[in-house]
Design an enzyme around this catalytic site. Structure first.
Site, PDB file in Angstrom:
ATOM      1  N   MET A  30       0.847  -1.196   0.000  1.00 41.54           N
ATOM      2  CA  MET A  30       0.000   0.000   0.000  1.00 41.54           C
ATOM      3  C   MET A  30       0.884   1.247   0.000  1.00 41.54           C
ATOM      4  SD  MET A  30      -3.396  -0.937   2.067  1.00 41.54           S
ATOM      5  CE  MET A  30      -2.745  -0.842   3.714  1.00 41.54           C
ATOM      6  N   GLY A  36      10.758  -2.793   6.089  1.00 42.45           N
ATOM      7  CA  GLY A  36      10.041  -4.074   6.006  1.00 42.45           C
ATOM      8  C   GLY A  36       9.661  -4.381   4.563  1.00 42.45           C
ATOM      9  N   HIS A  37       9.044  -3.380   3.900  1.00 44.35           N
ATOM     10  CA  HIS A  37       8.702  -3.557   2.481  1.00 44.35           C
ATOM     11  C   HIS A  37       9.971  -3.771   1.654  1.00 44.35           C
ATOM     12  CE1 HIS A  37       5.407  -0.723   3.876  1.00 44.35           C
ATOM     13  NE2 HIS A  37       4.692  -1.714   3.374  1.00 44.35           N
ATOM     14  N   GLN A  61     -10.140  -2.677   2.701  1.00 48.92           N
ATOM     15  CA  GLN A  61      -9.611  -3.420   3.852  1.00 48.92           C
ATOM     16  C   GLN A  61      -9.514  -2.545   5.098  1.00 48.92           C
ATOM     17  OE1 GLN A  61      -5.763  -4.242   1.799  1.00 48.92           O
ATOM     18  NE2 GLN A  61      -4.865  -3.966   3.822  1.00 48.92           N
ATOM     19  N   GLN A 153      -2.597 -12.717   7.388  1.00 50.42           N
ATOM     20  CA  GLN A 153      -2.795 -12.293   5.994  1.00 50.42           C
ATOM     21  C   GLN A 153      -2.104 -13.238   5.016  1.00 50.42           C
ATOM     22  OE1 GLN A 153      -2.673  -8.063   4.509  1.00 50.42           O
ATOM     23  NE2 GLN A 153      -0.618  -8.669   3.915  1.00 50.42           N
ATOM     24  N   SER A 185       6.345  -0.907  10.963  1.00 51.16           N
ATOM     25  CA  SER A 185       4.982  -0.741  10.471  1.00 51.16           C
ATOM     26  C   SER A 185       4.806   0.713  10.072  1.00 51.16           C
ATOM     27  CB  SER A 185       3.991  -1.094  11.587  1.00 51.16           C
ATOM     28  OG  SER A 185       2.735  -0.525  11.315  1.00 51.16           O
ATOM     29  N   ARG A 187       2.472   2.449  10.761  1.00 50.24           N
ATOM     30  CA  ARG A 187       1.830   3.166  11.869  1.00 50.24           C
ATOM     31  C   ARG A 187       2.816   3.607  12.948  1.00 50.24           C
ATOM     32  NH1 ARG A 187      -2.651  -0.307  10.727  1.00 50.24           N
ATOM     33  NH2 ARG A 187      -4.408   1.004  10.132  1.00 50.24           N
TER      34      ARG A 187
END
Ligand code: AMP
Length: 285
Positions: A30, A36-37, A61, A153, A185, A187
């Site tokens: 996203m 991480g990505h 989602q 997921q 994350s 967030r």
């Protein structure tokens, strides 16, 4: 690096690659890319000849429309990151390209999408499953890469690919953490320094479960209680779930046996974080 929002263009590139006998990897994201990505993209780069990253913030989602509206979209930074990592194509479709006007078809994986995250975020996995099937059908990669960070997921996606006979391999990549153990994350940027310290309790509690198992504990209900008690000892934290589950079915047995995973979801002063740790037991080591 090419960028496109066109289904025809991404398909043309993948068709040519396949005719040339190249292996095509896809990393769905996203955006708001972090380390991480990036680790998923690096693994894809190592294992594939052509790497496609998708950037698409999937409204269906999100349970909260404000969360969706405020989701970070630093497009230029993301494109620069993809360029640095040697991505071949970024697919960044418009909403109406993915969710065709009037389209009402959804994908529902059943029980696996209804427990744990699914219980606390009704409809979340229907949204995830539907968009992943659409993206995989648009891109048609040989292999798609997902993070262990979102344990349920990746399990849901593995099941839907199997159940729907989608001809794509799923590779799950390790969770990338900061030095204090906090799983990366999008967030995390919302956390103040004090909240960040509180947030490290999630990984600490997961490690505590592994430690208890290493010391011979076999009573999983006791361990679940311990997880909850330890988490709620941090005043900023409200627990959604603190689970020890079968690694494949996500059922929650009372005693040790088979492959297990510990999973937590908690709010730190309202900021929702999730984490998990696949467990090693005497039976699995
Ligand atoms: P998202 O953009 O949040 O949908 O995430 C895109 C992909 O990156 C998903 O497969 C996530 O599981 C994965 N991911 C997110 N955070 C991490 C992390 N800390 N370590 C490894 N993979 C991650």
């Amino acid at each position: 690096m090419r960028t496109t929002g066109s289904v025809d263009e991404v398909r043309a590139l993948v068709n040519t690659a396949r005719q040339d006998g190249l292996r095509v990897g896809c990393v769905p994201t996203m955006g708001a890319l972090h380390a991480g990505h990036n680790s998923l993209i690096r693994i894809a780069r190592e294992q594939c000849d052509q790497v496609i990253v998708t950037l698409f913030v999937n409204a269906s989602q999100f349970n909260d429309s404000t969360d969706f509206q405020h989701y970070p979209r630093p497009l230029e930074d993301d494109l620069a990151t993809c360029r640095e990592l040697g991505v071949d194509l970024v697919f960044q479709p418009e909403d109406a390209t993915v969710d065709l006007p009037g389209g009402e078809t959804t994908v529902d994986v059943g029980r696996l999408g209804q427990v744990l995250e699914g219980h606390h975020r009704p409809g979340h996995f229907r949204g995830v499953s539907t968009v992943v099937v659409k993206l995989l059908n648009i891109v048609r990669p040989d292999v798609a890469f997902f993070g262990m960070k979102d344990y349920q997921q990746q399990l849901v996606i593995r099941h839907l690919c199997r159940d729907l006979h989608l001809p794509v391999e799923i590779t799950t990549c390790p969770t990338i953490r900061d030095d204090d153990g906090l799983a990366l994350s999008s967030r995390n940027v919302l956390l103040t320094p004090d909240q960040r310290t509180a947030a490290t309790s999630l990984y600490r509690v997961l490690c505590l479960v592994q430690h208890q198992l290493d010391n011979g504990t076999t009573d999983l209900d006791h361990l679940r209680e311990l997880m909850r008690t330890e988490l709620t000892a941090t005043p900023e934290i409200t627990v959604d779930y603190a689970a020890i589950a079968d690694a494949q079915t996500l059922e929650e047995p009372s005693r040790v046996g088979g492959d297990l995973v510990a999973l937590v979801a908690a709010h730190v002063d309202g900021i929702r974080l999730i984490d998990n740790l696949p467990l090693t037991t005497a039976a699995t080591s």
